[in-house]
Design a protein around this motif. Structure first.
Motif, PDB file in Angstrom:
ATOM      1  N   SER A 160       0.837  -1.213   0.000  1.00  0.00           N
ATOM      2  CA  SER A 160       0.000   0.000   0.000  1.00  0.00           C
ATOM      3  C   SER A 160       0.867   1.256   0.000  1.00  0.00           C
ATOM      4  O   SER A 160       0.439   2.306   0.471  1.00  0.00           O
ATOM      5  N   LEU A 161       2.091   1.132  -0.523  1.00  0.00           N
ATOM      6  CA  LEU A 161       3.024   2.261  -0.497  1.00  0.00           C
ATOM      7  C   LEU A 161       2.621   3.357  -1.475  1.00  0.00           C
ATOM      8  O   LEU A 161       2.743   4.546  -1.182  1.00  0.00           O
ATOM      9  N   GLY A 162       2.105   2.953  -2.644  1.00  0.00           N
ATOM     10  CA  GLY A 162       1.782   3.927  -3.677  1.00  0.00           C
ATOM     11  C   GLY A 162       0.697   4.896  -3.264  1.00  0.00           C
ATOM     12  O   GLY A 162       0.668   6.037  -3.743  1.00  0.00           O
ATOM     13  N   ASP A 163      -0.193   4.462  -2.389  1.00  0.00           N
ATOM     14  CA  ASP A 163      -1.306   5.314  -1.962  1.00  0.00           C
ATOM     15  C   ASP A 163      -1.069   5.955  -0.609  1.00  0.00           C
ATOM     16  O   ASP A 163      -1.955   6.639  -0.087  1.00  0.00           O
ATOM     17  N   ASN A 164       0.107   5.728  -0.023  1.00  0.00           N
ATOM     18  CA  ASN A 164       0.396   6.258   1.302  1.00  0.00           C
ATOM     19  C   ASN A 164       0.897   7.703   1.173  1.00  0.00           C
ATOM     20  O   ASN A 164       1.978   7.965   0.660  1.00  0.00           O
ATOM     21  N   ALA A 165       0.090   8.634   1.648  1.00  0.00           N
ATOM     22  CA  ALA A 165       0.420  10.061   1.508  1.00  0.00           C
ATOM     23  C   ALA A 165       1.703  10.424   2.251  1.00  0.00           C
ATOM     24  O   ALA A 165       2.488  11.265   1.789  1.00  0.00           O
ATOM     25  N   ASP A 166       1.928   9.795   3.407  1.00  0.00           N
ATOM     26  CA  ASP A 166       3.129  10.101   4.181  1.00  0.00           C
ATOM     27  C   ASP A 166       4.389   9.647   3.446  1.00  0.00           C
ATOM     28  O   ASP A 166       5.411  10.346   3.438  1.00  0.00           O
ATOM     29  N   VAL A 167       4.312   8.472   2.838  1.00  0.00           N
ATOM     30  CA  VAL A 167       5.450   7.960   2.080  1.00  0.00           C
ATOM     31  C   VAL A 167       5.725   8.870   0.880  1.00  0.00           C
ATOM     32  O   VAL A 167       6.866   9.245   0.601  1.00  0.00           O
ATOM     33  N   ARG A 168       4.675   9.234   0.165  1.00  0.00           N
ATOM     34  CA  ARG A 168       4.839  10.107  -0.999  1.00  0.00           C
ATOM     35  C   ARG A 168       5.439  11.450  -0.598  1.00  0.00           C
ATOM     36  O   ARG A 168       6.276  12.010  -1.308  1.00  0.00           O
ATOM     37  N   ALA A 169       5.033  11.964   0.555  1.00  0.00           N
ATOM     38  CA  ALA A 169       5.557  13.257   1.009  1.00  0.00           C
ATOM     39  C   ALA A 169       7.057  13.162   1.296  1.00  0.00           C
ATOM     40  O   ALA A 169       7.829  14.070   0.945  1.00  0.00           O
ATOM     41  N   LEU A 170       7.464  12.048   1.936  1.00  0.00           N
ATOM     42  CA  LEU A 170       8.893  11.862   2.214  1.00  0.00           C
ATOM     43  C   LEU A 170       9.699  11.781   0.918  1.00  0.00           C
ATOM     44  O   LEU A 170      10.745  12.415   0.781  1.00  0.00           O
ATOM     45  N   LEU A 171       9.201  10.991  -0.028  1.00  0.00           N
ATOM     46  CA  LEU A 171       9.928  10.817  -1.276  1.00  0.00           C
ATOM     47  C   LEU A 171       9.928  12.101  -2.111  1.00  0.00           C
ATOM     48  O   LEU A 171      10.907  12.412  -2.784  1.00  0.00           O
ATOM     49  N   LYS A 172       8.826  12.856  -2.042  1.00  0.00           N
ATOM     50  CA  LYS A 172       8.780  14.121  -2.782  1.00  0.00           C
ATOM     51  C   LYS A 172       9.856  15.088  -2.287  1.00  0.00           C
ATOM     52  O   LYS A 172      10.492  15.791  -3.087  1.00  0.00           O
ATOM     53  N   SER A 173      10.071  15.095  -0.985  1.00  0.00           N
ATOM     54  CA  SER A 173      11.106  15.984  -0.448  1.00  0.00           C
ATOM     55  C   SER A 173      12.488  15.572  -0.965  1.00  0.00           C
ATOM     56  O   SER A 173      13.338  16.424  -1.224  1.00  0.00           O
ATOM     57  N   GLU A 174      12.715  14.253  -1.140  1.00  0.00           N
ATOM     58  CA  GLU A 174      13.984  13.775  -1.674  1.00  0.00           C
ATOM     59  C   GLU A 174      14.127  14.143  -3.155  1.00  0.00           C
ATOM     60  O   GLU A 174      15.202  14.528  -3.612  1.00  0.00           O
ATOM     61  N   VAL A 175      13.036  14.008  -3.901  1.00  0.00           N
ATOM     62  CA  VAL A 175      13.045  14.381  -5.316  1.00  0.00           C
ATOM     63  C   VAL A 175      13.300  15.880  -5.465  1.00  0.00           C
ATOM     64  O   VAL A 175      14.057  16.321  -6.340  1.00  0.00           O
ATOM     65  N   ASP A 176      12.691  16.674  -4.600  1.00  0.00           N
ATOM     66  CA  ASP A 176      12.883  18.124  -4.653  1.00  0.00           C
ATOM     67  C   ASP A 176      14.350  18.505  -4.436  1.00  0.00           C
ATOM     68  O   ASP A 176      14.872  19.423  -5.085  1.00  0.00           O
ATOM     69  N   VAL A 177      15.008  17.805  -3.525  1.00  0.00           N
ATOM     70  CA  VAL A 177      16.431  18.066  -3.266  1.00  0.00           C
ATOM     71  C   VAL A 177      17.252  17.793  -4.520  1.00  0.00           C
ATOM     72  O   VAL A 177      18.143  18.573  -4.888  1.00  0.00           O
ATOM     73  N   VAL A 178      16.975  16.679  -5.196  1.00  0.00           N
ATOM     74  CA  VAL A 178      17.700  16.326  -6.417  1.00  0.00           C
ATOM     75  C   VAL A 178      17.413  17.337  -7.524  1.00  0.00           C
ATOM     76  O   VAL A 178      18.319  17.773  -8.245  1.00  0.00           O
ATOM     77  N   ASN A 179      16.148  17.751  -7.664  1.00  0.00           N
ATOM     78  CA  ASN A 179      15.786  18.690  -8.726  1.00  0.00           C
ATOM     79  C   ASN A 179      16.563  19.999  -8.628  1.00  0.00           C
ATOM     80  O   ASN A 179      16.854  20.640  -9.646  1.00  0.00           O
ATOM     81  N   LYS A 180      16.925  20.387  -7.427  1.00  0.00           N
ATOM     82  CA  LYS A 180      17.669  21.636  -7.241  1.00  0.00           C
ATOM     83  C   LYS A 180      19.071  21.556  -7.848  1.00  0.00           C
ATOM     84  O   LYS A 180      19.706  22.586  -8.081  1.00  0.00           O
TER      85      LYS A 180
END
Length: 576
Positions: A507-527
């Motif tokens: 149920s990882l794909g629908d877990n908002a908390d997991v997505r939020a954590l990974l989004k913060s990591e993606v944002d760091v890379v995008n910079k």
């Protein structure tokens, strides 16, 4: 060496003459207890064991030019059979023991093997349905090992067979891992194996005093040539790890000076060390963190006044985990992420990154100790390496294969009229050192015409402690997207620290908390990326990629085509 050998069998014979009483191969004795250490064979004994296995192979009806398949986990008998076949001019075809029956059978049928040696009954069962194929086990009842004890080939006849084998005779046919289709059999001549052995030994200063610990699969070109053939040709010692589970203890007993590895091994060792440090009492944990920081600064040439004392307090203990006598790791098979490389630098390890393909006998470039640029794959190993106009790396020279078995058209496509092999890798030179930037076929072309190399972006994403695997896509899209496999343990540790409930696989794909954590990591890379390289959207995958489900090759490379097909619905959703 007064006279360089003309074949691999000749090389073994010369090593036995030069180092008759030196230990050649060490291994766990049958029935031995934990901590007992290793049994050992001298070069004289290895030569005799090889002759006995040659006799057994002759009794099976194998003659010069025949193909012998080996489907087994690592063991000394694998090596004995290999050297025995090489001595007689029999072509060895290694098969990954992790392959399912249909893929193993494809290789056996394609190469026309007459005999297959299996590591155990389970491996033998994969091949028993093939007609006209003799299948027997390497060891145990009725095995080749038993036959070798009574096998007969005189020393005179055996030496004559060795003398008949020339540099251009095929030593082995190694099948590519098939990331882009059916595997192809690269025909490796004795000349190519010896070229890589001598070039590597000269460039990174290997000799008979070195000790290798074998744990990578012998079915892979890297371990076979550099981890098996090379030590024997130069008179060094090979210790066989009993299994991956015993590796930590085997390193302490064998005390290797050289350890061949792949980036995933280095990543796992690093992760284990760091995770262990977080469980230490406060002061010790701070010392570990400070040792990493100061060691990295020193490695970068910056002011690090505490690096020396912290190395004696922390780094020395970490190095002791691999036996305490390691001269260097040799890393190959994939690129080494920067954060992983810098951890090893901080702890006083030397990691020499190299580059090679099955078609180039596993050895094209390696970093010399004197100029170790870990972000590159080093100097060419006495090979002619150049960059084509489109950025593709082209290779020509003594380490090159003869061609693909029974595939003249594919051979002509891979090796041009000037003798250059087209690697499919994109790269550039930094001084004498080659730097790999991407795979030619993996380059993404966005809808706006921008070309993007996904591998550097994927490596940055995987540098996150929360991301185990990343596949960046974007062909025909307006932006890049990614499929992410989270590190569930690390994600849950982070969620726990934030007072949030743990995530559950499935149920990882629908877990908002997991997505939020990974989004913060993606944002760091995008910079760190150009605007057109930004990963605008991502999907979270529920399970890790595995060899069994076809998403990874036996060398743990991601099969992008399989992943794209399997997750086509998720990719389609990311386009919207």
């Amino acid at each position: 060496m007064d006279q360089r050998p003309t074949s691999l069998g000749d090389a073994l014979r010369q090593s036995a003459a030069r180092f008759p009483d030196r230990s050649a191969i060490s291994f766990h004795a049958e029935g031995g207890r934990k901590g007992d250490g290793f049994a050992s064979l001298t070069y004289t004994q290895l030569l005799e064991k090889t002759r006995q296995f040659s006799g057994a192979l002759r009794e099976l009806g194998l003659v010069r030019g025949d193909r012998l398949a080996i489907l087994s986990e690592n063991c000394p008998e694998w090596a004995f059979a290999d050297w025995g076949a090489l001595s007689l001019g029999i072509e060895v075809v290694p098969i990954y023991p992790t392959l399912p029956p249909d893929q193993a059978q494809y290789i056996v049928r394609d190469c026309g093997a007459k005999v297959a040696l299996a590591g155990d009954a389970a491996q033998a069962a994969k091949l028993v349905s093939l007609p006209d194929l003799q299948v027997l086990q390497l060891r145990g009842g009725g095995s080749l090992d038993e036959m070798a004890k009574t096998g007969s080939i005189s020393k005179e006849e055996w030496n004559a067979e060795i003398d008949k084998t020339g540099p251009e005779n095929v030593a082995t046919i190694i099948y590519t891992s098939g990331t882009t289709g059916l595997p192809k059999g690269a025909m490796i001549p004795h000349r190519a194996g010896l070229h890589v052995v001598h070039a590597a030994s000269d460039l990174i200063h290997l000799d008979e005093n070195d000790r290798f610990l074998s744990f990578l699969p012998m079915s892979h070109v890297y371990e076979r040539i550099v981890g098996q053939w090379l030590p024997i040709v130069i008179g060094a010692n090979i210790a066989f790890a009993k299994s991956l589970k015993s590796l930590a203890g085997d390193m302490l007993i064998a005390k290797p000076t050289i350890l061949l590895c792949v980036p995933r091994f280095l990543e796992q060792f690093r992760d284990t060390a760091i995770e262990g440090s977080q469980k230490l009492p406060g002061l010790q944990r701070k010392l570990f963190d400070l040792a990493m920081s100061q060691g990295t600064r020193r490695a970068r040439g910056k002011f690090a006044p505490l690096a020396g004392i912290l190395d004696s307090l922390v780094g020395k203990k970490v190095r002791a985990r691999v036996g305490g006598e390691l001269r260097f790791f040799v890393s190959g098979g994939a690129g080494l992420p920067q954060h992983v490389a810098e951890f090893y630098l901080s702890m006083g390890f030397v990691v020499l990154q190299g580059y090679g393909l099955t078609e180039t006998t596993g050895g094209t470039c390696i970093n010399p100790i004197e100029d170790n640029r870990y972000w590159t794959v080093g100097y060419p190993m006495d090979m002619d390496v150049k960059i084509a106009e489109d950025g593709e790396i082209l290779v020509r020279g003594g380490g090159l294969m003869l061609g693909y078995y029974n595939l003249p058209e594919e051979t002509a496509q891979a090796i041009d009229r000037d003798g250059y092999f087209h690697t499919g890798d994109i790269g550039e030179f930094e001084g004498k050192s080659l730097k790999i930037t991407d795979r030619k076929k993996d380059l993404l072309v966005l809808g706006n015409g921008k070309n993007i190399a996904p591998q550097p972006i994927e490596n940055k994403l995987k540098a996150s402690p929360l991301i185990a695997e990343a596949v960046v896509l974007g062909d025909g899209m307006e932006y890049c997207v990614a499929l992410l496999v989270p590190r569930l343990d690390a994600v849950n540790a982070k969620l726990k620290a934030e007072g949030k409930p743990a995530a559950v696989e499935g149920s990882l794909g629908d877990n908002a908390d997991v997505r939020a954590l990974l989004k913060s990591e993606v944002d760091v890379v995008n910079k760190t990326l150009a605007n057109f390289e930004f990963v605008k959207k991502f999907a979270v995958l529920e399970k890790p990629f595995t060899i069994d489900n076809g998403e990874l090759t036996p060398t743990l490379k991601v099969k992008r085509k399989v992943v794209k097909e399997r997750y086509a619905d998720k990719i389609a959703a990311l386009r919207q």
